[in-house]
Design an enzyme around this catalytic site. Structure first.
Site, PDB file in Angstrom:
ATOM      1  N   ASP A  59       0.746  -1.078   0.073  1.00  0.00           N
ATOM      2  CA  ASP A  59       0.112   0.046   0.129  1.00  0.00           C
ATOM      3  C   ASP A  59       0.764   1.418  -0.018  1.00  0.00           C
ATOM      4  O   ASP A  59       2.094   0.997   0.175  1.00  0.00           O
ATOM      5  CB  ASP A  59      -0.854   0.015   1.178  1.00  0.00           C
ATOM      6  CG  ASP A  59      -0.241  -0.489   2.563  1.00  0.00           C
ATOM      7  OD1 ASP A  59       0.981  -0.327   2.529  1.00  0.00           O
ATOM      8  OD2 ASP A  59      -0.774  -0.781   3.291  1.00  0.00           O
ATOM      9  N   ASN A 102      -8.068  -3.184  13.856  1.00  0.00           N
ATOM     10  CA  ASN A 102      -9.332  -3.557  13.472  1.00  0.00           C
ATOM     11  C   ASN A 102      -9.295  -4.754  12.467  1.00  0.00           C
ATOM     12  O   ASN A 102     -10.287  -4.971  11.912  1.00  0.00           O
ATOM     13  CB  ASN A 102     -10.020  -2.386  13.031  1.00  0.00           C
ATOM     14  CG  ASN A 102      -9.230  -1.768  11.681  1.00  0.00           C
ATOM     15  OD1 ASN A 102      -8.415  -2.228  11.191  1.00  0.00           O
ATOM     16  ND2 ASN A 102      -9.662  -0.787  11.111  1.00  0.00           N
ATOM     17  N   HIS A 104      -7.358  -4.936   9.851  1.00  0.00           N
ATOM     18  CA  HIS A 104      -7.202  -4.577   8.442  1.00  0.00           C
ATOM     19  C   HIS A 104      -5.835  -5.438   7.996  1.00  0.00           C
ATOM     20  O   HIS A 104      -4.943  -5.820   8.802  1.00  0.00           O
ATOM     21  CB  HIS A 104      -7.079  -3.143   8.146  1.00  0.00           C
ATOM     22  CG  HIS A 104      -6.015  -2.244   8.682  1.00  0.00           C
ATOM     23  ND1 HIS A 104      -6.063  -1.078   9.210  1.00  0.00           N
ATOM     24  CD2 HIS A 104      -4.563  -2.468   8.589  1.00  0.00           C
ATOM     25  CE1 HIS A 104      -4.856  -0.656   9.695  1.00  0.00           C
ATOM     26  NE2 HIS A 104      -4.056  -1.402   9.373  1.00  0.00           N
ATOM     27  N   GLU A 119      -9.737  -2.114   5.084  1.00  0.00           N
ATOM     28  CA  GLU A 119     -10.640  -1.890   6.471  1.00  0.00           C
ATOM     29  C   GLU A 119     -11.647  -2.803   6.495  1.00  0.00           C
ATOM     30  O   GLU A 119     -12.276  -3.495   5.468  1.00  0.00           O
ATOM     31  CB  GLU A 119     -10.956  -0.448   6.233  1.00  0.00           C
ATOM     32  CG  GLU A 119      -9.772   0.717   6.129  1.00  0.00           C
ATOM     33  CD  GLU A 119      -8.853   0.856   7.519  1.00  0.00           C
ATOM     34  OE1 GLU A 119      -9.078   0.032   8.388  1.00  0.00           O
ATOM     35  OE2 GLU A 119      -8.372   1.883   7.750  1.00  0.00           O
TER      36      GLU A 119
HETATM   37  C1  GLP Z   1      -0.615   0.144   8.759  1.00  0.00           C
HETATM   38  C2  GLP Z   1      -0.228  -0.560   7.400  1.00  0.00           C
HETATM   39  C3  GLP Z   1      -0.467  -1.966   7.432  1.00  0.00           C
HETATM   40  C4  GLP Z   1       0.231  -2.377   8.657  1.00  0.00           C
HETATM   41  C5  GLP Z   1      -0.419  -2.010   9.812  1.00  0.00           C
HETATM   42  C6  GLP Z   1       0.014  -2.385  11.115  1.00  0.00           C
HETATM   43  O1  GLP Z   1      -1.798   1.056   8.713  1.00  0.00           O
HETATM   44  N1  GLP Z   1      -0.986  -0.014   6.244  1.00  0.00           N
HETATM   45  O2  GLP Z   1       0.063  -2.698   6.378  1.00  0.00           O
HETATM   46  O3  GLP Z   1       0.511  -3.729   8.733  1.00  0.00           O
HETATM   47  O4  GLP Z   1      -1.050  -0.745   9.728  1.00  0.00           O
HETATM   48  O5  GLP Z   1       1.154  -1.715  11.589  1.00  0.00           O
HETATM   49  P1  GLP Z   1       2.031  -1.607  12.603  1.00  0.00           P
HETATM   50  O6  GLP Z   1       2.872  -2.942  12.445  1.00  0.00           O
HETATM   51  O7  GLP Z   1       2.744  -0.558  13.087  1.00  0.00           O
HETATM   52  O8  GLP Z   1       1.099  -1.992  13.858  1.00  0.00           O
END
Ligand code: GLP
Length: 234
Positions: free
Chosen positions: A63, A130, A132, A137
């Site tokens: 992303d 959540n 995702h 989402e």
């Molecule tokens: C972000 C990214 C995801 C990531 C997730 C968790 O928003 N777009 O690809 O896996 O949230 O992030 P973190 O590893 O900082 O908890």
């Protein structure tokens, strides 16, 4: 879903890096799907420490934010450059272009690029609070392909720590779709830290529900959940 549990973040990161290095050793021309966020940072550090040779590999990030320049310090392009690409030998690297004038065309181009490279061999994923995956989402259809998303307020708040203020966090992003992710041959889901407790336990309950995007991974034949720093139910 295979489940590997480790305790310390260092072991977690080493294990994740090993999985990726084994993949590239087995198939140097691998197509790797990469994730950003705090969770995989240690894995990238380990890859750098071991001078991982990704010179023949092609990478596709999950992303990218829409509306910030690719050289903005919080763009996922900058994240990848700083944490991995500038430090190891890596073949081609692709990240959706969040600055594209025609975002729908950019999503289609990204899908075609993945196809052209024969699909993704190993996809690394993080887990949002959540549920995702990428930026898919809750409520995103499981049939989604690469698309533009409105980020959930909770996601913007979770990511605000990287920006000066919540207002600066982009409201949109481009993400590989759930179906795009599910087409990867192998998936590694990285979950680390107490704050992911609830999310990982919900995942392990096993119910497949579009309101919890990561739950679709139960229907994939080759997923490894690597968890650490969380008390898990099983
Ligand atoms: C972000 C990214 C995801 C990531 C997730 C968790 O928003 N777009 O690809 O896996 O949230 O992030 P973190 O590893 O900082 O908890």
């Amino acid at each position: 879903m295979r489940h590997i549990k480790v305790n310390r973040y260092e072991n977690f990161s080493q294990t994740a890096a090993e999985l990726m290095m084994n993949q590239v050793e087995k198939k140097p021309k691998s197509t790797l799907g990469l994730a950003t966020g705090s969770t995989p940072k240690g894995m990238y550090e380990e890859l750098v420490k071991h001078s991982a040779d990704l010179s023949q590999a092609v990478t596709f990030n999950l992303d990218e934010y829409v509306g910030i320049a690719s050289d903005h310090p919080q763009s996922y392009r900058s994240f990848m450059e700083e944490n991995l690409f500038q430090h190891v030998r890596v073949g081609q690297t692709y990240i959706p272009d969040g600055e594209a004038a025609d975002l729908a065309a950019e999503c289609e181009r990204y899908e075609q690029l993945i196809k052209k490279h024969g699909g993704i061999d190993m996809q690394v994923l993080g887990l949002g609070h959540n549920g995702h995956i990428g930026f898919n989402e809750p409520g995103t259809p499981f049939s989604s392909r690469t698309h533009v998303v409105d980020l959930a307020e909770t996601t913007r708040k979770a990511n605000a720590r990287f920006f000066n203020s919540l207002e600066e966090v982009p409201e949109k992003a481009i993400t590989m779709g759930t179906e795009t992710i599910m087409e990867a041959e192998q998936i590694i889901l990285l979950v680390y830290g107490e704050d992911k407790q609830e999310a990982v336990n919900r995942l392990l309950q096993g119910e497949v529900d579009e309101q919890f995007p990561a739950s679709i991974l139960h229907e994939h034949p080759n997923v490894t959940l690597l968890s650490g720093g969380v008390k898990v139910l099983n």
